[in-house]
Write a protein that holds these residues in place. Sequence first.
Motif, PDB file in Angstrom:
ATOM      1  N   SER A  53       0.811  -1.210   0.000  1.00  0.00           N
ATOM      2  CA  SER A  53       0.000   0.000   0.000  1.00  0.00           C
ATOM      3  C   SER A  53       0.859   1.280   0.000  1.00  0.00           C
ATOM      4  O   SER A  53       0.434   2.314  -0.510  1.00  0.00           O
ATOM      5  CB  SER A  53      -0.999  -0.111   1.160  1.00  0.00           C
ATOM      6  OG  SER A  53      -0.960   0.961   1.971  1.00  0.00           O
ATOM      7  N   GLN A  66      -5.646   3.565  -5.640  1.00  0.00           N
ATOM      8  CA  GLN A  66      -5.154   2.774  -4.512  1.00  0.00           C
ATOM      9  C   GLN A  66      -4.514   1.512  -5.052  1.00  0.00           C
ATOM     10  O   GLN A  66      -4.720   1.158  -6.220  1.00  0.00           O
ATOM     11  CB  GLN A  66      -6.290   2.425  -3.565  1.00  0.00           C
ATOM     12  CG  GLN A  66      -7.408   1.629  -4.211  1.00  0.00           C
ATOM     13  CD  GLN A  66      -8.616   1.466  -3.305  1.00  0.00           C
ATOM     14  OE1 GLN A  66      -8.483   1.109  -2.146  1.00  0.00           O
ATOM     15  NE2 GLN A  66      -9.789   1.727  -3.844  1.00  0.00           N
ATOM     16  N   THR A  67      -3.731   0.844  -4.232  1.00  0.00           N
ATOM     17  CA  THR A  67      -3.160  -0.439  -4.642  1.00  0.00           C
ATOM     18  C   THR A  67      -4.235  -1.516  -4.522  1.00  0.00           C
ATOM     19  O   THR A  67      -5.194  -1.365  -3.771  1.00  0.00           O
ATOM     20  CB  THR A  67      -1.959  -0.817  -3.753  1.00  0.00           C
ATOM     21  OG1 THR A  67      -2.380  -0.829  -2.388  1.00  0.00           O
ATOM     22  CG2 THR A  67      -0.812   0.165  -3.926  1.00  0.00           C
ATOM     23  N   GLY A  93     -10.300  -1.294  -4.976  1.00  0.00           N
ATOM     24  CA  GLY A  93      -9.183  -1.906  -4.238  1.00  0.00           C
ATOM     25  C   GLY A  93      -9.244  -3.419  -4.176  1.00  0.00           C
ATOM     26  O   GLY A  93      -8.596  -4.042  -3.329  1.00  0.00           O
TER      27      GLY A  93
END
Length: 226
Positions: A53, A66-67, A93
Amino acid sequence: MTHPEHQRRAYLQAMGIDVWLPQDAPEPAAASSDTGAGFADELDWGELRQCVSDCTRCELAGSRTQTVFGIGNQNADWMIIGEAPGAEEDRRGEPFVGRAGKMLDEMLRAIGQSRDAVFIANILKCRPPNNRDPEPSEAAECRAYLERQIALVQPKIILAVGKIAAQNLLGCDDPVGRMRGRPHDHNGIPLVVTYHPAYLLRSPSQKRKSWSDLCLAKAQAAEVAV
Ligand code: URA
Protein backbone atom coordinates in the motif's frame (compact mmCIF):
# COMPACT_ATOMS: atom_id res chain seq x y z
CA MET A 1 20.73 -2.31 4.83
CA THR A 2 21.61 -0.87 1.45
CA HIS A 3 25.10 -1.72 0.18
CA PRO A 4 27.15 1.42 1.05
CA GLU A 5 28.86 1.61 -2.36
CA HIS A 6 25.52 1.30 -4.10
CA GLN A 7 24.07 3.97 -1.88
CA ARG A 8 26.98 6.32 -2.61
CA ARG A 9 26.68 5.82 -6.37
CA ALA A 10 22.91 6.21 -6.35
CA TYR A 11 23.28 9.41 -4.35
CA LEU A 12 25.96 10.84 -6.63
CA GLN A 13 23.96 9.93 -9.72
CA ALA A 14 20.84 11.52 -8.26
CA MET A 15 22.92 14.68 -7.70
CA GLY A 16 23.91 14.65 -11.38
CA ILE A 17 27.53 13.75 -10.63
CA ASP A 18 29.20 11.26 -13.00
CA VAL A 19 30.59 8.26 -11.23
CA TRP A 20 33.83 7.00 -12.77
CA LEU A 21 34.83 3.45 -12.05
CA PRO A 22 38.16 1.79 -12.86
CA GLN A 23 37.66 -0.32 -15.99
CA ASP A 24 37.85 -3.71 -14.30
CA ALA A 25 36.08 -2.72 -11.12
CA PRO A 26 33.48 -5.33 -10.19
CA GLU A 27 29.87 -4.13 -9.93
CA PRO A 28 28.97 -3.81 -6.28
CA ALA A 29 26.43 -6.46 -5.37
CA ALA A 30 22.86 -5.21 -5.28
CA ALA A 31 22.54 -6.68 -1.82
CA SER A 32 19.77 -4.84 -0.11
CA SER A 33 16.65 -5.73 1.77
CA ASP A 34 14.62 -3.10 -0.05
CA THR A 35 16.05 -3.11 -3.56
CA GLY A 36 16.89 -6.77 -4.24
CA ALA A 37 14.51 -9.13 -6.06
CA GLY A 38 13.58 -10.82 -2.81
CA PHE A 39 13.02 -7.69 -0.74
CA ALA A 40 9.65 -8.97 0.48
CA ASP A 41 10.82 -12.50 1.33
CA GLU A 42 10.63 -12.09 5.11
CA LEU A 43 7.38 -10.14 5.38
CA ASP A 44 4.27 -11.49 7.09
CA TRP A 45 0.80 -10.78 5.67
CA GLY A 46 0.35 -7.53 7.56
CA GLU A 47 3.78 -6.18 6.65
CA LEU A 48 3.36 -7.22 3.04
CA ARG A 49 -0.02 -5.50 2.77
CA GLN A 50 1.44 -2.32 4.26
CA CYS A 51 4.48 -2.44 2.01
CA VAL A 52 2.27 -2.80 -1.08
CA SER A 53 0.00 0.00 0.00
CA ASP A 54 3.00 2.34 0.53
CA CYS A 55 4.79 1.22 -2.64
CA THR A 56 6.44 3.79 -4.89
CA ARG A 57 8.75 1.43 -6.77
CA CYS A 58 7.41 2.43 -10.18
CA GLU A 59 5.61 5.39 -11.69
CA LEU A 60 2.18 3.73 -11.44
CA ALA A 61 2.21 4.91 -7.83
CA GLY A 62 1.56 8.38 -9.21
CA SER A 63 -1.57 7.50 -11.16
CA ARG A 64 -3.30 4.85 -9.03
CA THR A 65 -6.30 5.56 -6.80
CA GLN A 66 -5.15 2.77 -4.51
CA THR A 67 -3.16 -0.44 -4.64
CA VAL A 68 -4.97 -3.71 -5.25
CA PHE A 69 -3.30 -6.21 -2.94
CA GLY A 70 -5.27 -9.37 -3.72
CA ILE A 71 -8.07 -11.11 -1.93
CA GLY A 72 -9.28 -14.45 -0.67
CA ASN A 73 -8.27 -17.36 1.49
CA GLN A 74 -4.71 -17.02 2.76
CA ASN A 75 -4.52 -20.82 2.93
CA ALA A 76 -6.15 -21.45 -0.43
CA ASP A 77 -5.48 -24.54 -2.53
CA TRP A 78 -6.01 -22.42 -5.66
CA MET A 79 -4.26 -19.20 -6.51
CA ILE A 80 -5.59 -17.27 -9.49
CA ILE A 81 -3.19 -14.76 -11.04
CA GLY A 82 -4.33 -12.13 -13.50
CA GLU A 83 -2.71 -9.16 -15.16
CA ALA A 84 -3.36 -5.86 -13.41
CA PRO A 85 -6.21 -3.87 -11.89
CA GLY A 86 -8.58 -2.12 -14.28
CA ALA A 87 -10.60 1.02 -13.62
CA GLU A 88 -13.16 -0.67 -11.37
CA GLU A 89 -10.51 -2.57 -9.41
CA ASP A 90 -8.50 0.64 -8.95
CA ARG A 91 -11.63 2.30 -7.54
CA ARG A 92 -12.59 -0.53 -5.23
CA GLY A 93 -9.18 -1.91 -4.24
CA GLU A 94 -10.17 -5.47 -5.11
CA PRO A 95 -9.08 -7.62 -8.06
CA PHE A 96 -11.49 -8.88 -10.72
CA VAL A 97 -14.60 -6.96 -9.71
CA GLY A 98 -15.62 -5.72 -13.16
CA ARG A 99 -17.21 -7.73 -16.00
CA ALA A 100 -14.15 -9.96 -16.27
CA GLY A 101 -14.53 -10.62 -12.56
CA LYS A 102 -18.06 -11.93 -13.04
CA MET A 103 -16.74 -14.24 -15.73
CA LEU A 104 -13.96 -15.41 -13.40
CA ASP A 105 -16.56 -16.10 -10.70
CA GLU A 106 -18.42 -18.30 -13.18
CA MET A 107 -15.24 -20.15 -14.09
CA LEU A 108 -14.58 -20.77 -10.40
CA ARG A 109 -18.12 -21.95 -9.80
CA ALA A 110 -17.76 -24.42 -12.66
CA ILE A 111 -14.94 -26.17 -10.79
CA GLY A 112 -16.61 -26.05 -7.40
CA GLN A 113 -14.57 -23.09 -6.13
CA SER A 114 -15.57 -19.61 -5.05
CA ARG A 115 -13.97 -16.21 -4.65
CA ASP A 116 -13.70 -16.75 -0.90
CA ALA A 117 -12.09 -20.17 -1.21
CA VAL A 118 -9.28 -19.19 -3.62
CA PHE A 119 -6.71 -16.40 -3.46
CA ILE A 120 -6.83 -13.90 -6.34
CA ALA A 121 -3.91 -11.62 -7.20
CA ASN A 122 -2.39 -9.86 -10.19
CA ILE A 123 1.04 -9.42 -11.72
CA LEU A 124 0.73 -5.69 -10.95
CA LYS A 125 -0.78 -4.17 -7.79
CA CYS A 126 -1.50 -0.86 -9.50
CA ARG A 127 -3.57 0.05 -12.53
CA PRO A 128 -1.65 0.96 -15.68
CA PRO A 129 -3.17 4.13 -17.20
CA ASN A 130 -5.80 3.43 -19.86
CA ASN A 131 -5.47 -0.27 -19.12
CA ARG A 132 -2.32 -0.56 -21.21
CA ASP A 133 -0.20 -3.69 -20.84
CA PRO A 134 2.18 -3.69 -17.88
CA GLU A 135 5.72 -2.61 -18.77
CA PRO A 136 8.31 -5.31 -18.07
CA SER A 137 10.01 -2.94 -15.60
CA GLU A 138 6.73 -2.48 -13.69
CA ALA A 139 6.19 -6.23 -13.53
CA ALA A 140 9.77 -6.68 -12.33
CA GLU A 141 9.39 -4.10 -9.53
CA CYS A 142 6.12 -5.69 -8.41
CA ARG A 143 7.26 -9.30 -8.67
CA ALA A 144 8.55 -9.74 -5.12
CA TYR A 145 5.11 -8.93 -3.71
CA LEU A 146 3.45 -11.63 -5.79
CA GLU A 147 6.18 -14.16 -5.03
CA ARG A 148 5.77 -13.47 -1.32
CA GLN A 149 2.00 -13.94 -1.62
CA ILE A 150 2.57 -17.27 -3.38
CA ALA A 151 5.06 -18.33 -0.70
CA LEU A 152 2.62 -17.40 2.09
CA VAL A 153 -0.44 -19.04 0.52
CA GLN A 154 1.46 -22.14 -0.66
CA PRO A 155 -1.31 -23.09 -3.09
CA LYS A 156 -1.63 -26.56 -4.60
CA ILE A 157 -2.23 -25.04 -8.01
CA ILE A 158 -1.63 -21.71 -9.71
CA LEU A 159 -4.01 -20.74 -12.49
CA ALA A 160 -2.49 -18.04 -14.67
CA VAL A 161 -5.26 -16.27 -16.56
CA GLY A 162 -4.19 -14.55 -19.75
CA LYS A 163 -1.02 -13.87 -21.66
CA ILE A 164 0.52 -11.29 -19.34
CA ALA A 165 0.20 -13.44 -16.21
CA ALA A 166 1.43 -16.58 -17.96
CA GLN A 167 4.34 -14.93 -19.75
CA ASN A 168 5.55 -13.20 -16.60
CA LEU A 169 5.25 -16.28 -14.42
CA LEU A 170 6.82 -18.62 -16.96
CA GLY A 171 9.39 -16.13 -18.25
CA CYS A 172 8.56 -16.56 -21.93
CA ASP A 173 6.94 -14.78 -24.88
CA ASP A 174 4.68 -17.59 -26.05
CA PRO A 175 1.04 -16.96 -26.88
CA VAL A 176 -1.58 -18.45 -24.52
CA GLY A 177 -2.47 -21.04 -27.18
CA ARG A 178 1.00 -22.54 -26.82
CA MET A 179 1.19 -22.36 -23.02
CA ARG A 180 -2.24 -23.76 -22.20
CA GLY A 181 -3.21 -27.42 -22.25
CA ARG A 182 -0.25 -28.77 -20.26
CA PRO A 183 0.99 -28.34 -16.72
CA HIS A 184 3.96 -26.08 -15.94
CA ASP A 185 5.96 -25.63 -12.77
CA HIS A 186 6.42 -22.50 -10.71
CA ASN A 187 9.06 -23.14 -8.04
CA GLY A 188 7.61 -26.56 -7.33
CA ILE A 189 3.96 -25.52 -7.59
CA PRO A 190 1.98 -26.81 -10.59
CA LEU A 191 0.83 -23.99 -12.84
CA VAL A 192 -1.83 -24.12 -15.54
CA VAL A 193 -2.44 -21.41 -18.11
CA THR A 194 -5.82 -20.47 -19.48
CA TYR A 195 -7.47 -17.60 -21.30
CA HIS A 196 -8.20 -14.34 -19.54
CA PRO A 197 -11.88 -13.99 -18.56
CA ALA A 198 -12.07 -10.71 -20.50
CA TYR A 199 -10.93 -12.57 -23.62
CA LEU A 200 -13.56 -15.26 -23.02
CA LEU A 201 -16.21 -12.52 -22.90
CA ARG A 202 -15.05 -11.41 -26.35
CA SER A 203 -14.50 -14.93 -27.69
CA PRO A 204 -17.04 -17.25 -26.06
CA SER A 205 -16.12 -20.05 -28.49
CA GLN A 206 -12.88 -20.46 -26.50
CA LYS A 207 -14.78 -21.33 -23.32
CA ARG A 208 -14.58 -25.00 -24.25
CA LYS A 209 -10.76 -24.87 -24.19
CA SER A 210 -10.82 -22.90 -20.96
CA TRP A 211 -13.03 -25.56 -19.41
CA SER A 212 -10.50 -28.24 -20.30
CA ASP A 213 -7.73 -26.08 -18.74
CA LEU A 214 -9.75 -25.82 -15.55
CA CYS A 215 -10.19 -29.60 -15.50
CA LEU A 216 -6.45 -30.00 -15.99
CA ALA A 217 -5.80 -27.62 -13.10
CA LYS A 218 -8.24 -29.51 -10.91
CA ALA A 219 -6.50 -32.80 -11.71
CA GLN A 220 -3.10 -31.25 -10.95
CA ALA A 221 -4.32 -29.91 -7.62
CA ALA A 222 -5.71 -33.34 -6.72
CA GLU A 223 -2.30 -34.90 -7.32
CA VAL A 224 -0.62 -32.67 -4.75
CA ALA A 225 -0.33 -34.40 -1.39
CA VAL A 226 -2.31 -32.70 1.39
N1 URA B 1 -8.11 -8.05 -15.22
C1 URA B 1 -7.09 -8.58 -14.50
O1 URA B 1 -6.21 -9.23 -15.06
N2 URA B 1 -7.07 -8.36 -13.20
C2 URA B 1 -8.02 -7.69 -12.56
O2 URA B 1 -7.93 -7.56 -11.34
C3 URA B 1 -9.08 -7.16 -13.32
C4 URA B 1 -9.11 -7.36 -14.64
